[in-house]
Scaffold this motif. Structure first.
Motif, PDB file in Angstrom:
ATOM      1  N   THR A  83       0.853  -1.186   0.000  1.00 48.42           N
ATOM      2  CA  THR A  83       0.000   0.000   0.000  1.00 48.42           C
ATOM      3  C   THR A  83       0.889   1.237   0.000  1.00 48.42           C
ATOM      4  OG1 THR A  83      -1.606  -1.248   1.297  1.00 48.42           O
ATOM      5  CG2 THR A  83      -1.924   1.120   1.158  1.00 48.42           C
ATOM      6  N   VAL A  84       0.629   2.135  -0.954  1.00 51.86           N
ATOM      7  CA  VAL A  84       1.404   3.363  -1.111  1.00 51.86           C
ATOM      8  C   VAL A  84       0.472   4.542  -0.845  1.00 51.86           C
ATOM      9  CG1 VAL A  84       2.838   4.698  -2.703  1.00 51.86           C
ATOM     10  CG2 VAL A  84       2.847   2.208  -2.830  1.00 51.86           C
ATOM     11  N   PHE A  85       0.995   5.562  -0.162  1.00 56.66           N
ATOM     12  CA  PHE A  85       0.196   6.722   0.216  1.00 56.66           C
ATOM     13  C   PHE A  85       0.704   7.975  -0.489  1.00 56.66           C
ATOM     14  CE2 PHE A  85       0.401   3.745   3.769  1.00 56.66           C
ATOM     15  CZ  PHE A  85      -0.943   3.520   4.007  1.00 56.66           C
ATOM     16  N   PHE A  86      -0.220   8.862  -0.889  1.00 58.00           N
ATOM     17  CA  PHE A  86       0.102  10.144  -1.521  1.00 58.00           C
ATOM     18  C   PHE A  86      -0.724  11.241  -0.869  1.00 58.00           C
ATOM     19  CE2 PHE A  86       1.004   7.023  -4.771  1.00 58.00           C
ATOM     20  CZ  PHE A  86       2.173   7.475  -5.348  1.00 58.00           C
ATOM     21  N   PHE A  87      -0.188  12.458  -0.933  1.00 58.91           N
ATOM     22  CA  PHE A  87      -0.941  13.637  -0.517  1.00 58.91           C
ATOM     23  C   PHE A  87      -0.560  14.767  -1.449  1.00 58.91           C
ATOM     24  CE2 PHE A  87      -1.837  17.472   1.911  1.00 58.91           C
ATOM     25  CZ  PHE A  87      -3.118  17.209   2.364  1.00 58.91           C
ATOM     26  N   ASN A  88      -1.535  15.324  -2.149  1.00 60.09           N
ATOM     27  CA  ASN A  88      -1.298  16.382  -3.142  1.00 60.09           C
ATOM     28  C   ASN A  88      -0.181  16.003  -4.117  1.00 60.09           C
ATOM     29  OD1 ASN A  88      -3.334  17.894  -2.047  1.00 60.09           O
ATOM     30  ND2 ASN A  88      -1.981  19.271  -0.921  1.00 60.09           N
ATOM     31  N   ALA A  89      -0.239  14.800  -4.638  1.00 62.38           N
ATOM     32  CA  ALA A  89       0.703  14.241  -5.622  1.00 62.38           C
ATOM     33  C   ALA A  89       2.111  14.042  -5.065  1.00 62.38           C
ATOM     34  CB  ALA A  89       0.744  15.094  -6.890  1.00 62.38           C
ATOM     35  N   HIS A  90       2.289  14.130  -3.755  1.00 67.59           N
ATOM     36  CA  HIS A  90       3.572  13.841  -3.125  1.00 67.59           C
ATOM     37  C   HIS A  90       3.491  12.468  -2.457  1.00 67.59           C
ATOM     38  CE1 HIS A  90       4.016  18.252  -3.361  1.00 67.59           C
ATOM     39  NE2 HIS A  90       5.277  17.931  -3.567  1.00 67.59           N
ATOM     40  N   HIS A  91       4.524  11.688  -2.661  1.00 66.21           N
ATOM     41  CA  HIS A  91       4.593  10.361  -2.073  1.00 66.21           C
ATOM     42  C   HIS A  91       4.845  10.509  -0.577  1.00 66.21           C
ATOM     43  CE1 HIS A  91       6.860   6.275  -1.850  1.00 66.21           C
ATOM     44  NE2 HIS A  91       5.630   6.175  -1.412  1.00 66.21           N
ATOM     45  N   MET A  92       3.943   9.981   0.232  1.00 69.28           N
ATOM     46  CA  MET A  92       4.075  10.046   1.682  1.00 69.28           C
ATOM     47  C   MET A  92       4.737   8.771   2.181  1.00 69.28           C
ATOM     48  SD  MET A  92       2.878  12.958   2.670  1.00 69.28           S
ATOM     49  CE  MET A  92       2.838  12.663   4.422  1.00 69.28           C
ATOM     50  N   LYS A  93       5.717   8.934   3.043  1.00 73.91           N
ATOM     51  CA  LYS A  93       6.440   7.788   3.604  1.00 73.91           C
ATOM     52  C   LYS A  93       6.099   7.658   5.085  1.00 73.91           C
ATOM     53  CE  LYS A  93      10.152   8.357   0.313  1.00 73.91           C
ATOM     54  NZ  LYS A  93      10.022   9.605  -0.347  1.00 73.91           N
ATOM     55  N   GLY A 128       3.002  19.613   6.460  1.00 73.78           N
ATOM     56  CA  GLY A 128       4.070  19.732   5.472  1.00 73.78           C
ATOM     57  C   GLY A 128       5.121  18.639   5.535  1.00 73.78           C
ATOM     58  N   LYS A 129       4.894  17.618   6.311  1.00 75.14           N
ATOM     59  CA  LYS A 129       5.868  16.530   6.425  1.00 75.14           C
ATOM     60  C   LYS A 129       5.688  15.547   5.269  1.00 75.14           C
ATOM     61  CE  LYS A 129       6.060  16.686  11.445  1.00 75.14           C
ATOM     62  NZ  LYS A 129       5.896  15.925  12.678  1.00 75.14           N
ATOM     63  N   LEU A 130       6.790  14.938   4.837  1.00 74.13           N
ATOM     64  CA  LEU A 130       6.740  13.901   3.812  1.00 74.13           C
ATOM     65  C   LEU A 130       6.970  12.507   4.391  1.00 74.13           C
ATOM     66  CD1 LEU A 130       8.598  15.654   0.863  1.00 74.13           C
ATOM     67  CD2 LEU A 130       6.146  15.307   1.171  1.00 74.13           C
ATOM     68  N   ILE A 131       7.385  12.443   5.660  1.00 70.24           N
ATOM     69  CA  ILE A 131       7.531  11.157   6.346  1.00 70.24           C
ATOM     70  C   ILE A 131       6.970  11.313   7.751  1.00 70.24           C
ATOM     71  CG2 ILE A 131       9.915  11.639   7.070  1.00 70.24           C
ATOM     72  CD1 ILE A 131      10.418   8.571   6.693  1.00 70.24           C
ATOM     73  N   VAL A 132       6.213  10.314   8.178  1.00 71.38           N
ATOM     74  CA  VAL A 132       5.590  10.338   9.508  1.00 71.38           C
ATOM     75  C   VAL A 132       5.947   9.053  10.244  1.00 71.38           C
ATOM     76  CG1 VAL A 132       3.676  11.817   8.787  1.00 71.38           C
ATOM     77  CG2 VAL A 132       3.424   9.344   8.672  1.00 71.38           C
ATOM     78  N   SER A 133       5.790   9.075  11.535  1.00 70.47           N
ATOM     79  CA  SER A 133       6.019   7.881  12.352  1.00 70.47           C
ATOM     80  C   SER A 133       4.738   7.062  12.415  1.00 70.47           C
ATOM     81  CB  SER A 133       6.439   8.267  13.769  1.00 70.47           C
ATOM     82  OG  SER A 133       7.670   8.937  13.742  1.00 70.47           O
ATOM     83  N   CYS A 134       4.897   5.768  12.427  1.00 69.74           N
ATOM     84  CA  CYS A 134       3.748   4.866  12.491  1.00 69.74           C
ATOM     85  C   CYS A 134       3.134   4.918  13.883  1.00 69.74           C
ATOM     86  CB  CYS A 134       4.179   3.443  12.145  1.00 69.74           C
ATOM     87  SG  CYS A 134       2.809   2.286  12.115  1.00 69.74           S
ATOM     88  N   PRO A 135       1.811   5.113  13.982  1.00 66.93           N
ATOM     89  CA  PRO A 135       1.173   5.201  15.304  1.00 66.93           C
ATOM     90  C   PRO A 135       0.882   3.839  15.930  1.00 66.93           C
ATOM     91  CG  PRO A 135      -0.457   5.511  13.595  1.00 66.93           C
ATOM     92  CD  PRO A 135       0.876   5.381  12.896  1.00 66.93           C
ATOM     93  N   LEU A 136       1.107   2.752  15.200  1.00 62.71           N
ATOM     94  CA  LEU A 136       0.764   1.424  15.707  1.00 62.71           C
ATOM     95  C   LEU A 136       1.877   0.861  16.574  1.00 62.71           C
ATOM     96  CD1 LEU A 136      -0.705  -0.186  12.469  1.00 62.71           C
ATOM     97  CD2 LEU A 136      -1.901   1.057  14.265  1.00 62.71           C
ATOM     98  N   PRO A 137       1.530   0.047  17.571  1.00 61.39           N
ATOM     99  CA  PRO A 137       2.568  -0.632  18.352  1.00 61.39           C
ATOM    100  C   PRO A 137       3.300  -1.659  17.479  1.00 61.39           C
ATOM    101  CG  PRO A 137       0.364  -1.274  19.100  1.00 61.39           C
ATOM    102  CD  PRO A 137       0.186  -0.223  18.071  1.00 61.39           C
ATOM    103  N   PRO A 138       4.565  -1.938  17.776  1.00 68.04           N
ATOM    104  CA  PRO A 138       5.371  -2.829  16.920  1.00 68.04           C
ATOM    105  C   PRO A 138       4.766  -4.212  16.700  1.00 68.04           C
ATOM    106  CG  PRO A 138       6.753  -1.738  18.545  1.00 68.04           C
ATOM    107  CD  PRO A 138       5.336  -1.383  18.868  1.00 68.04           C
ATOM    108  N   GLN A 139       4.008  -4.745  17.643  1.00 69.39           N
ATOM    109  CA  GLN A 139       3.444  -6.086  17.457  1.00 69.39           C
ATOM    110  C   GLN A 139       2.305  -6.101  16.440  1.00 69.39           C
ATOM    111  OE1 GLN A 139       3.533  -4.462  20.378  1.00 69.39           O
ATOM    112  NE2 GLN A 139       1.520  -4.463  21.360  1.00 69.39           N
ATOM    113  N   GLN A 140       1.789  -4.944  16.036  1.00 70.94           N
ATOM    114  CA  GLN A 140       0.722  -4.880  15.041  1.00 70.94           C
ATOM    115  C   GLN A 140       1.231  -4.509  13.655  1.00 70.94           C
ATOM    116  OE1 GLN A 140      -1.802  -2.203  17.416  1.00 70.94           O
ATOM    117  NE2 GLN A 140      -3.376  -3.795  17.268  1.00 70.94           N
ATOM    118  N   ILE A 141       2.549  -4.444  13.494  1.00 72.19           N
ATOM    119  CA  ILE A 141       3.147  -4.111  12.207  1.00 72.19           C
ATOM    120  C   ILE A 141       3.662  -5.393  11.565  1.00 72.19           C
ATOM    121  CG2 ILE A 141       4.982  -2.806  11.068  1.00 72.19           C
ATOM    122  CD1 ILE A 141       4.793  -0.803  13.404  1.00 72.19           C
ATOM    123  N   PRO A 142       3.259  -5.680  10.318  1.00 78.22           N
ATOM    124  CA  PRO A 142       3.748  -6.898   9.663  1.00 78.22           C
ATOM    125  C   PRO A 142       5.264  -6.875   9.523  1.00 78.22           C
ATOM    126  CG  PRO A 142       2.024  -5.845   8.358  1.00 78.22           C
ATOM    127  CD  PRO A 142       2.355  -4.929   9.489  1.00 78.22           C
TER     128      PRO A 142
END
Length: 151
Positions: A83-93, A128-142
């Motif tokens: 799954t890839v995310f975009f915002f206003n044609a910018h690739h969000m990481k 205005g950020k292009l990279i964000v931290s994942c809000p999920l706990p590590p055990q819920q991340i594949p």
């Protein structure tokens, strides 16, 4: 579930949805309609589409289509679903603790996990950020392991 969500099979369709989605997060799920893990993710995406419709748009990209192979190669889609995310044609990481920040590989465990990730991406993008931290706990991340060829 692919009949509920918009499916993109041409490069022009992917180009236009990336370009034309303004002030909302664009979620592109790369995968196959016949894959059971993709179907599980599609179920989560379709069930949460209504709740996130004010700040997100969800579409599926069929990786078996010859016309979208340029995106498959560009985003290095080797594991599905991705799954890839975009915002206003910018690739969000998103920094989720894995080696690859460019996409979410695998499915979400719950519908609320997907909504939490989308909210974090939307809030970061509005600042205005292009990279964000994942809000999920590590055990819920594949978890997956990247293998590099010819390095």
């Amino acid at each position: 579930m692919s009949y509920v969500l918009r499916t993109l099979r041409k490069k022009q369709e992917v180009d236009s949805i990336i370009r034309d989605t303004i002030d909302t997060v664009l979620v592109l799920r790369f995968g196959r309609a016949s894959d059971p893990i993709c179907l599980q993710l599609d179920d989560i995406l379709s069930k949460s589409e209504r709740e996130v419709s004010k700040f997100a748009t969800v579409a599926l990209v069929d990786i078996d289509s010859e016309d979208v192979q340029v995106y498959v190669k560009y985003f290095d889609i080797t594991l599905i679903p991705s799954t890839v995310f975009f915002f206003n044609a910018h690739h969000m990481k998103m920094d989720s603790g894995s080696a690859d920040h460019t996409k979410w590989v695998g499915t979400f465990l719950r519908k609320q996990d997907f909504i939490d990730v989308l909210e974090a991406i939307y809030r970061g993008a509005m600042k205005g950020k292009l990279i964000v931290s994942c809000p999920l706990p590590p055990q819920q991340i594949p978890k997956f392991q990247l293998l590099y060829k010819d390095v």
